[in-house]
Structure formats: C-alpha cells, structure tokens
Design an enzyme around this catalytic site. Structure first.
Site, short mmCIF file in Angstrom:
data_model
loop_
_atom_site.label_atom_id
_atom_site.label_comp_id
_atom_site.label_asym_id
_atom_site.label_seq_id
_atom_site.Cartn_x
_atom_site.Cartn_y
_atom_site.Cartn_z
N LYS A 97 7.39 -7.26 -7.25
CA LYS A 97 6.78 -7.14 -5.88
C LYS A 97 7.67 -7.34 -4.98
O LYS A 97 9.14 -8.01 -5.24
CB LYS A 97 5.88 -8.46 -5.70
CG LYS A 97 4.86 -8.52 -4.43
CD LYS A 97 4.04 -9.87 -4.35
CE LYS A 97 3.18 -9.67 -3.04
NZ LYS A 97 2.17 -10.86 -3.19
N SER A 172 -2.38 -9.89 -2.27
CA SER A 172 -1.37 -9.07 -1.50
C SER A 172 -0.50 -8.48 -2.83
O SER A 172 0.17 -7.29 -2.23
CB SER A 172 -0.45 -9.82 -0.67
OG SER A 172 0.28 -10.86 -1.39
N SER A 196 -3.08 -14.03 -4.48
CA SER A 196 -2.65 -12.60 -4.41
C SER A 196 -2.35 -11.88 -5.64
O SER A 196 -2.02 -10.71 -5.77
CB SER A 196 -1.32 -12.87 -3.61
OG SER A 196 -1.93 -12.65 -2.22
#
Ligand code: GLN
Length: 510
Positions: A97, A172, A196
């Site tokens: 990420k 996210s 997330s």
C-alpha cells in the site's frame, strides 16, 4: 461481470508435483507454495517477477490498482534472489500500500501533497517482508491518507472492483485488495484504521487481516490516526496471512507501541503453511445481535447465516451475543480518527517535505502553508481536518472528543467481556457488497456508517479478519468478519483456517 483474471486458487498442485506453480500459473499459487518452488529450484524468481510485472501492467489498464509499478526495484531484488536468496517468502511478488515507505520508491499515501515524495528508508514491516525473500512489484492505490471506504478519495483516481468495473474495490486499501483478487500477486500489505484492510477484502473476495494493535510495527507507515492505525495483510488463503504475520511481527525499537517476540527466520526453509496444524479444540463463536439485522443487506445476512452453518458443521459452537455499545461505535470512531488526523496532518506545512505551493514573498510563510494545504489536500481530507480540529477545539473538547474517548472505553470493555465468553465474534464485514462507483460521493456519512462492524476492532485494539462468504445476486463477493481477543492473533488465524477448510469441503460436496 468481468471475470477475475486469472481464475483463483484451489489447492491444486504443490511444488514437486507435476502442475506445480510455473511463471504462467504463479498467480494461482499461494505465497507459501510459490516460495517453496523458488527455494527448491523448480521456479526462477526472475521469471515470476516478469510474469507479475506483466500482469500488473495489464490489470492497471483495467483496474487502476497501482500508483507506481516498481519494475526496477523488483528486477534488482529478483536478481539477488536468483543468486541464492532463501526465506519463507523467497521470490514471492508482493504489492505494498502506498502509505508504507519503501526506500527509493515513490510513496504518496494517495495524496497530491506527497506526489514526488521518495522516502530514504523502508517501513519495518516492509524491511522484514523483504528479508524473508518477498519482491515488491508495485505500490498500491489507496484513499488519500487512508481516509475512505471506496478508494474514490485517491488523488490518482478510483480503483475498480475486479469482479465488476461498475463497482468500487473498497477502501482504503483498495489497490492491495484488487491486486490480490485479480491474481497479480498472492500477498499484499495494507493498513487498517477503521476497516481499510477488511472492507476491500470483503468487496473483492479475498482474505484480509488486521492484527492486534502493536503486533506489527507502524514505523514507516504514514500516519492517519495513530491510536487506531495498524498494518494489515491481504491474501487469497489464510495460511499466507499467517506466514506474512509471523515474518513481520514482533517488537521494533522504532515503534514504542510495538511488542512481541520476533519469530526466528532460521526455520525458513521448512516454513510452509499447512491447513491442518490448528490444534483440535472446541471453539465457541458469538454472533453479534446488533450486526445481524437492521441496516445489513439481504446478501450479507444470507452470507452470515451460511457462515454460521459452516462453523456448526465444523464442530464450532455458535451462540448469540448482544453488544449494546455497537450503535455508538461509528460516531466515536469518526471523532477520534478525525481528531488524531487533524494533528498528524499538521506536519504537511509546505516546508518540511512534500508539495509547496508558492505565495508572494511578501505574504510570508502562513500564506504558503494555507495555499499548499488548500490546494494539495483532497476534499475528504480537508473535511476531516475541519471535523477533527472542531472536535478538539476549546469549548467542544469535552462534549465531543472527551465523550468519544469514554465511548471507546465502553466499547472495548464490552468486547473484552464478550471475548472472555467466546473465542471470536462473528458478523458481516460490511453492510453489503461493493458500492457502485460514485454511490457514496455525495453523502460521506452514508459511507461512514458502513464501518460499523470493522471499526470495533480498531477502537479496542483487537485482531479481526474478513473471510469470503459467498456472493450477492449480481455475483459480487460478500465477506464475514471474525474478531478475536487482544493478542490472540494466532488462535484467530487458526479458527479462520478451520472455517476456510470447512467451507471448502462443504462447497466441494455441493
Ligand atoms: N473507512 C474508514 C475511514 O475512512 C477506515 C479507513 C481506514 O481504515 N484507513 O476512516
């Protein structure tokens, strides 16, 4: 519906068997089998990396899952690997990420403000993953600073769901989830402040794990809300979650909230995830009343029911549990998360690092700061800074932030009490399947309430995992969540493995 490309795993073929992973089928293999094949010399890490980079480029055109594809870094690592690299994740391509620092790679956190930021160091979790032999092939798209549940708040555009281009991948950590679901990599890192990792895992049909707060170092994770933030893992099989967790966990002197023994990497070569090493035990799971009725879609309720059946068939005792504080959790979460965010994001002042929007020299530093923040942060980030600053401001602190902290203690106490009676709490991960693109943009509050099941674990620091549990009528995946007691991560993963195996054997029996 677009098919996930290529089609997903199954336990077919291991290394040494004919039909074991090869560069064309690497994507269908688990990380542990892939690493075993690399260690055993049946598979060349460089060839796997080339295949993964090609898949990443192809899927990028379709899904927008990546902010940066780190081809040079990946090839460099693969060359080292070919020169005799070993480890539990030898030669496994991974996606990171974009709020986790990777030395030398651009790390944007999904923000214009950090568009050109290349950190000089790697996050501890990244370092440990690489030490175990993993090869980072891309930085994943994400909601700006982790703020969102749809990945539409990224400065680099939304991530599309691999199962349907009309739907979001979830946020996210949407890029990480989409990359795993689309078969680009078997393993990805995300971060989870209020759900997330688990929400996009549920929306994309993969497994997602948020460990106990402090069990994975946050050093090198770009902060959103520090008391809630935790690094998480996405994969297609629970065994890979456990493998990555073992490799990364343990105290880090650079993160004062981290704790735990470091697992010795020495045993690496024999290190293979086996589904069967959960000790025989009598599990007890509590279904949360407040999350199994109103506000949950028909498909999610059906998935929950099926999950209960699977657990019962696997010999797990399933009981009902009522948690009255659940209905206050989202409000408390959004007050605390935004308050901490408003403080954490104060560092982006147009001076220290990141973007700087020039003002007239005569206007001075404050104008530079205001203009930089106003023009570089997206609307959701600005909204949250406003909300958080308000909650912390004199005169409102006790009424909002102070009360949110009290609710947080209440939620934690209630969850801990319940987890003294049962091994894990079961609920849907999300209130439904993936949102349509754009569906939540006009009304962020309707997006916030979708975190009702996931934010509980962050408020209380508990480990939680999202597991695929079927599909809705349109063929979109739905997930269920298992939440465990603090520091019972290994037990929770063992229960999840038990569930996964029972589900597989039930569906193979039809
Ligand atoms: N959707 C939640 C939020 O926007 C959770 C985000 C996260 O876990 N990073 O705050």
């Amino acid at each position: 519906m677009l098919p996930a490309v290529p089609s997903l795993p199954g336990h077919a073929g291991g290394p040494g068997h004919a039909g074991g992973p090869n560069p064309e089928t690497y994507a269908r293999s688990s990380a542990s089998r892939l690493a075993a094949a690399v260690r055993g010399g049946q598979l060349d890490a460089a060839a796997v990396v080339e295949a993964a980079l090609a898949a990443a480029a192809a899927q990028q055109a379709r899904l927008n899952a990546f902010i940066t594809i780190t081809s040079d870094l990946a090839r460099e690592r693969a060359a080292e690997s070919a020169a005799g690299r070993r480890g539990p994740l030898a030669g496994v391509p991974v996606v990171i990420k974009d709020n986790l620092c990777v030395a030398g790679a651009r790390t944007t956190a999904g923000s214009r403000l950090l568009e050109t930021f290349a950190p000089p160091y790697s996050a501890t979790v990244v370092e440990r993953l690489l030490d175990a032999g993993a090869i980072p092939i891309a930085k994943a798209n994400m909601d700006e600073f982790g703020m969102g549940s749809t990945n539409e708040n990224s400065a680099f555009g939304p991530v599309l769901n691999p199962h349907s281009s009309a739907h979001v991948a979830g946020g996210s950590s949407g890029g990480s989830a989409a990359a795993v679901a689309a078969g680009v990599v078997p393993l990805a890192l995300g971060s989870d402040t209020g759900g997330s990792v688990r929400l996009p895992a549920a929306f994309c049909g993969v497994v997602g794990f948020k460990p106990t707060y402090g069990s994975l170092s946050r050093y090198g994770l770009i902060a959103y809300a520090s008391s809630l933030d935790q690094v998480g893992i996405l994969a297609r099989e629970v065994g890979d979650l456990r493998l990555a967790f073992e490799v990364m966990s343990g105290v880090d002197p650079r993160d004062a909230t981290s704790f735990g023994e470091r697992e010795a990497l020495g045993a690496a070569d024999g290190h293979e995830a086996t589904a069967g090493d959960a000790p025989e035990r009598q599990w007890r799971v509590g279904v949360i009343d407040e999350l199994s009725g109103e506000g949950i879609s028909r498909a999610s309720l059906a998935a929950l029911e099926r999950a209960e059946e699977v657990l019962r068939a696997a010999g797990v005792e399933v009981v009902r549990v009522s948690l009255a504080s659940v209905r206050h959790a989202v409000a408390a979460y959004y007050l605390i998360a935004t308050a901490e965010a408003s403080s954490n994001l104060a560092r982006y002042d147009g001076t220290s690092y990141g973007a700087r929007v020039a003002a007239d020299a005569a206007e001075g530093q404050e104008a530079v700061m205001t203009r930089t923040r106003g023009e570089s942060f997206g609307p959701e980030v600005r909204r949250r800074i406003l909300m958080g600053s308000f909650a912390l401001s004199a005169g409102y602190y006790d009424a909002y932030y102070g009360r949110a902290l009290k609710v947080r203690r209440l939620v934690a106490a209630e969850l801990n009490r319940a987890l003294g009676e049962v091994d894990a709490l079961l609920s849907p991960t999300a209130t439904g399947s993936a949102y349509r693109l754009g569906e939540k943009l006009a009304d962020p509050v309707s997006m916030y309430v979708g975190d009702v099941a996931t934010c509980l674990a962050n408020l209380a620091g508990l480990p939680a995992i999202s597991l695929p549990a079927g599909e809705d009528d349109a063929g979109l995946p739905v997930g269920v969540q298992l939440m465990g007691a603090v520091n019972a991560d290994k037990e929770l993963l063992a229960l999840a493995t038990h569930f996964e195996a029972a589900q597989a054997s039930m569906s193979s029996r039809g």
